[in-house]
Each structure stands twice: as C-alpha cells, then as structure tokens.
Design an enzyme around this catalytic site. Structure first.
Site, PDB file in Angstrom:
ATOM      1  CB  CYS A  75      -0.960  -0.016   1.192  1.00 57.02           C
ATOM      2  SG  CYS A  75      -1.919   1.583   1.570  1.00 57.02           S
ATOM      3  CB  CYS A  78       0.183   1.808   4.127  1.00 58.06           C
ATOM      4  SG  CYS A  78      -1.436   1.194   3.940  1.00 58.06           S
TER       5      CYS A  78
END
Length: 150
Positions: A75, A78
């Site tokens: 991600c 993230c």
C-alpha cells in the site's frame, strides 16, 4: 514532490537496513520473521501486532487509547503516512499507543473479521472496545479522531 519521495525512499531504505541488522543478531527475530512471512518490525515508537497478541494487547492497554494502523506491505498511502505516525506516536507518548497490524496472509482471517477492506484503516480502541474507525491516509482527520477519544 520528487524530493519528498526521494527522502522518504532513503529513510525507508535506512530503516530496512537497521531492521535487517537487528534480525541478523537474534535467532528469535529470524524465527519470528519466518513465522510472519518476512514482515518487518514496526518503526520506533510503534508496536507491531499480530493475530496472536492483538486481543491481549487491547485488554492490557485498559483505558489508554490504542490506535491500530491496519496496513499492507504493497500500500503506497500506508508507506507515505508512516513517518507521520512515528511523529504522532512521540507526541502521544503516555496518552495513547499507535500500533501497526499487517493484513497479510498470516493475519488475514483477523483482518477480515475486523472488517478491513481498505488500507490504511485506522481502528481506535479503549478498554478493549472499538470506539472509532477511519479509512485513508489523512493525518489531520486521524488527529481529530484521536483528540475526540483520548
């Protein structure tokens, strides 16, 4: 933006090298890394939770707010919010715990039962009970949510 990305990439690479060095000095760390399918340790100030210690940590925290960053290794958002979470953990020391939970294969069943569909998802707990949930890498919105529940 390019210089920000380059700086972030350098910081992540340096941190990864430090983790590899730490793992290399400890048999237990190597065993844990194998068990968690190569998952990296959480950065300083953040604790990495797994399906094995998730519930017990929430209950041990008692009335202290616990923020769980549900993330995946792939991600992008993230990874971009990670340095801000490290800074936030320093600011909140003693008032709240910021933890990481990798929704990988090892933890997948718990991630599904928690209702994680988007990364990052932030779950806030107090006294072992979920008090809030937020999706997306929005640090200002996360700060507001933390202040509301701290």
């Amino acid at each position: 933006m390019q210089s920000y990305k380059a700086g972030l990439s350098q910081a992540l690479a340096k941190h990864e090298d430090q983790l590899k060095a730490q793992r290399g000095t400890s048999e237990g760390a190597r065993a844990r890394a194998t068990a968690l399918e190569g998952e990296a340790e959480a950065p300083a100030g953040l604790r990495e939770l797994t399906k094995d210690d998730f519930d017990s940590f929430l209950h041990e925290a008692g009335g202290t707010l616990v923020i769980v960053d549900c993330y995946t290794d792939w991600c992008g958002p993230c990874k971009l919010i990670l340095p801000q979470l490290v800074d936030l953990a320093k600011e909140l020391e003693g008032r709240a715990h910021i933890t990481k939970f990798n929704c990988n294969k090892y933890n997948k069943e718990l991630g599904i039962s928690l209702g994680i569909k988007v990364a990052p998802t932030f779950l806030l707990y107090k006294n072992g009970e979920q008090v809030a949930m937020m999706t997306g890498a929005k640090i200002d919105a996360l700060r507001e949510l933390i202040e509301k529940h701290a």
